[in-house]
Write an enzyme that holds these catalytic residues in place. Structure first.
Site, PDB file in Angstrom:
ATOM      1  N   GLY A   1      22.619 -83.182  12.981  1.00  0.00           N
ATOM      2  CA  GLY A   1      21.684 -84.153  12.429  1.00  0.00           C
ATOM      3  C   GLY A   1      20.227 -83.773  12.641  1.00  0.00           C
ATOM      4  O   GLY A   1      19.902 -82.657  13.060  1.00  0.00           O
ATOM      5  N   GLN A   2      19.345 -84.734  12.356  1.00  0.00           N
ATOM      6  CA  GLN A   2      17.901 -84.478  12.430  1.00  0.00           C
ATOM      7  C   GLN A   2      17.483 -84.048  13.840  1.00  0.00           C
ATOM      8  O   GLN A   2      16.700 -83.126  14.011  1.00  0.00           O
ATOM      9  CB  GLN A   2      17.121 -85.738  12.004  1.00  0.00           C
ATOM     10  CG  GLN A   2      15.648 -85.472  11.773  1.00  0.00           C
ATOM     11  CD  GLN A   2      14.821 -86.754  11.607  1.00  0.00           C
ATOM     12  OE1 GLN A   2      15.336 -87.868  11.712  1.00  0.00           O
ATOM     13  NE2 GLN A   2      13.539 -86.592  11.348  1.00  0.00           N
TER      14      GLN A   2
ATOM     15  N   ASP B   1      30.040 -81.213  16.046  1.00  0.00           N
ATOM     16  CA  ASP B   1      29.798 -82.241  15.021  1.00  0.00           C
ATOM     17  C   ASP B   1      31.122 -82.497  14.308  1.00  0.00           C
ATOM     18  O   ASP B   1      32.065 -81.691  14.399  1.00  0.00           O
ATOM     19  CB  ASP B   1      28.731 -81.766  14.017  1.00  0.00           C
ATOM     20  CG  ASP B   1      28.046 -82.928  13.302  1.00  0.00           C
ATOM     21  OD1 ASP B   1      26.890 -83.258  13.662  1.00  0.00           O
ATOM     22  OD2 ASP B   1      28.662 -83.519  12.381  1.00  0.00           O
TER      23      ASP B   1
ATOM     24  N   ASP C   1      35.198 -85.156  16.619  1.00  0.00           N
ATOM     25  CA  ASP C   1      35.046 -86.493  16.052  1.00  0.00           C
ATOM     26  C   ASP C   1      34.828 -87.419  17.243  1.00  0.00           C
ATOM     27  O   ASP C   1      35.747 -87.643  18.043  1.00  0.00           O
ATOM     28  CB  ASP C   1      36.305 -86.891  15.272  1.00  0.00           C
ATOM     29  CG  ASP C   1      36.209 -88.315  14.736  1.00  0.00           C
ATOM     30  OD1 ASP C   1      35.237 -89.034  15.090  1.00  0.00           O
ATOM     31  OD2 ASP C   1      37.106 -88.723  13.977  1.00  0.00           O
TER      32      ASP C   1
ATOM     33  N   TYR D   1      22.798-101.951  13.203  1.00  0.00           N
ATOM     34  CA  TYR D   1      22.293-100.796  13.952  1.00  0.00           C
ATOM     35  C   TYR D   1      21.658-101.274  15.255  1.00  0.00           C
ATOM     36  O   TYR D   1      21.936-100.755  16.335  1.00  0.00           O
ATOM     37  CB  TYR D   1      21.276-100.070  13.072  1.00  0.00           C
ATOM     38  CG  TYR D   1      20.603 -98.860  13.679  1.00  0.00           C
ATOM     39  CD1 TYR D   1      21.296 -97.670  13.852  1.00  0.00           C
ATOM     40  CD2 TYR D   1      19.248 -98.886  14.030  1.00  0.00           C
ATOM     41  CE1 TYR D   1      20.665 -96.545  14.369  1.00  0.00           C
ATOM     42  CE2 TYR D   1      18.613 -97.773  14.533  1.00  0.00           C
ATOM     43  CZ  TYR D   1      19.326 -96.602  14.710  1.00  0.00           C
ATOM     44  OH  TYR D   1      18.691 -95.481  15.226  1.00  0.00           O
TER      45      TYR D   1
ATOM     46  N   GLY E   1      27.289 -84.577  17.602  1.00  0.00           N
ATOM     47  CA  GLY E   1      26.457 -84.960  16.442  1.00  0.00           C
ATOM     48  C   GLY E   1      25.293 -83.991  16.291  1.00  0.00           C
ATOM     49  O   GLY E   1      24.176 -84.379  15.923  1.00  0.00           O
TER      50      GLY E   1
ATOM     51  N   LYS F   1      22.629-100.789  19.245  1.00  0.00           N
ATOM     52  CA  LYS F   1      21.685-100.180  20.195  1.00  0.00           C
ATOM     53  C   LYS F   1      21.518-101.057  21.437  1.00  0.00           C
ATOM     54  O   LYS F   1      21.490-100.558  22.557  1.00  0.00           O
ATOM     55  CB  LYS F   1      20.329 -99.916  19.525  1.00  0.00           C
ATOM     56  CG  LYS F   1      20.356 -98.813  18.475  1.00  0.00           C
ATOM     57  CD  LYS F   1      20.891 -97.506  19.029  1.00  0.00           C
ATOM     58  CE  LYS F   1      20.857 -96.366  18.019  1.00  0.00           C
ATOM     59  NZ  LYS F   1      21.596 -95.169  18.483  1.00  0.00           N
TER      60      LYS F   1
END
Ligand code: NAD
Ligand code: SER
Length: 316
Positions: free
Chosen positions: A11-12, A34, A53, A142, A8, A146
Site C-alpha cells: 500500500g501507500q 500482502d 491474508d 473506519y 499490507g 480505529k
C-alpha cells in the site's frame, strides 16, 4: 537484531516503509507481505516476501515463526471512503487483521505497530488543536475500527504486556504509491493532476481544513516510535502526529507558486465531504513531541517543492 514483518506492504505506506526498514535493519531482516502476491519491485526483490491474508491468523503465525519475527507493522486496512461504501469489509479487514496480529504478538512475544488515524475523531471532538486525550465518537465505520483498535491495543498492553504502539496519522502525501481510497487522497491527486494536466477537480469544498503529513515524516514516525525506550511512553495507542493543516484552496495556491497556470475547480463528493467535515481541522501533537521526540521536517512549502520536483521526473 530485529526481525520485522510488514503486513499490507504493497500500500501507500508499506511501499516506502519496507525499503526504509531494510536500509536500517538489513534486507534479510525485513519480510514484506500482502494479500496481493507476488510483491513487485523492491518489495519482492529487495528481501524476503510472502503472501499473508491478515484475516487468516495461521498465515501470520507461520511467517512469524519461520522468520523469528519480533516486530510486526500491521498496515492491512480499508481506508475511510472505501470502507464507508462497504462497512462490513472495513470492519472485517480492520478489526480482523488487528485481532489476529495481537494474538500472534501475544503468542510469539512480538511488538506491534498498527496505525490509527484522524478518522478516530468525530464531530463532537474539538476541531482545532484537537488534544491528545479527548472525545472520540467517530461517525464512520473506519473511525469505529480505529477507536476500537486503539482500545484493544491498549488492552493487550495492560492485560498481557504486549508492546503495542501507534500513531494517529493524518492524510499522508507521497509520490511513490498512490493512496488507497481515503478521504484525504485529493491532496496527493492534486499534485499529479497539476503536473500532468495543469488543472484539478477537487471532491472537497475549498475551505475544508484537515491535517496532513509528508511520507518521509510518516515513515520516521513509525520507526522512531517503535525504537523509543518504552519507559518514556505514558501513552501508547495512539499518538496525535501532524505536519501541516490546509484546505484545498490553500494547497492550490501553494501549487500555483510553482505552476502559475494551475487551475482548481470543485465537484463535491457528498460521501467524502461528510467524512472530512467530521474530522479535525488541526491536531495538537505536543504529547508525541514530549514523550518520544516527534519532530516532523516538512511543512506545506517544503513538501510542495519536493513533490513537484519528484513528480516532474517521474511523470516525464
Ligand atoms: P493502503 O490501502 O494503501 O494499503 C493497504 C494494503 O493492505 C494494500 O496493499 C492491500 O492489498 C493490503 N491488504 C488489504 N487487505 C488485506 C488482507 N486481508 N491481508 C493482507 N493485506 C491486505 O493503506 P495505507 O495508506 O498504506 O495505510 C496503512 C495503514 O495506515 C492503515 O491502517 C490506514 O488506516 C492507516 N492510515 C493511512 C493513512 C493514509 O493517508 N494513507 C492515514 C491514516 C492512517
Ligand atoms: N488518509 C486516510 C483516509 O482518508 C486517513 O485515515 O482514510
Amino acid at each position: 537484531m530485529k526481525n520485522i514483518l510488514v503486513i499490507g506492504a504493497c500500500g501507500q505506506i508499506g511501499t516506502e516503509l519496507v525499503p526504509a526498514l531494510r536500509k536500517i535493519y538489513g534486507s534479510d531482516h525485513v519480510v514484506a507481505s500482502d494479500l496481493n502476491f507476488p510483491l513487485k519491485g523492491e518489495l519482492g526483490e529487495g528481501g524476503p516476501s510472502c503472501k499473508i491474508d491478515a484475516t487468516n491468523i495461521n498465515d501470520i503465525a507461520e511467517t512469524v515463526k519461520k522468520y523469528k519475527i519480533d516486530t510486526i507493522y500491521n498496515l492491512a486496512a480499508i481506508l475511510s471512503a472505501t470502507a464507508e461504501a462497504n462497512p462490513m469489509l472495513g470492519w472485517n479487514i480492520g478489526m480482523g487483521a488487528l485481532l489476529n496480529c495481537l494474538e500472534v504478538a501475544r503468542e510469539y512475544k512480538a511488538a506491534l505497530f498498527t496505525p490509527s488515524s484522524i478518522g478516530a475523531f468525530g464531530p463532537e471532538t474539538p476541531a482545532d488543536k484537537t488534544p491528545q486525550d479527548t472525545i472520540q465518537r467517530p461517525k464512520t465505520i473506519y473511525g469505529v475500527t480505529k477507536v476500537a483498535g486503539e482500545l484493544l491495543s491498549d488492552y493487550y498492553y495492560k492485560r498481557f504486556g504486549i508492546d503495542t504502539r501507534s500513531v494517529r496519522y493524518p492524510g499522508l502525501i507521497s509520490n511513490v504509491a498512490l493512496p488507497g481510497g481515503g478521504t484525504t487522497d485529493y491532496a496527493v491527486e492534486i499534485y499529479y493532476a497539476a503536473i500532468k494536466e495543469g488543472k484539478f477537480t477537487c471532491p472537497l469544498r475549498a475551505d475544508t481544513c484537515m491535517d496532513m503529513l509528508y511520507m518521509p515524516d510518516a515513515i520516521d514516525a513509525a520507526i522512531n516510535l517503535m525504537e523509543v525506550d518504552p519507559t518514556k511512553l505514558i501513552h501508547r495507542n495512539s499518538f496525535n502526529v501532524t505536519g501541516m493543516s490546509f484546505s484545498p484552496e490553500i494547497i492550490a495556491n501553494e501549487i500555483k507558486k510553482h505552476i502559475p497556470n494551475f487551475e482548481i475547480q470543485y465537484n463535491i463528493d457528498p460521501l467524502k465531504q461528510g467524512i472530512a467535515d467530521s474530522w479535525p481541522n488541526s491536531l495538537d501533537d505536543s504529547v508525541a513531541r514530549q514523550e518520544w521526540g516527534w519532530n516532523p521536517k516538512y511543512n506545506l512549502e517544503t513538501m510542495t517543492i519536493d513533490m513537484i520536483n519528484v513528480l516532474k521526473e517521474k511523470l516525464k
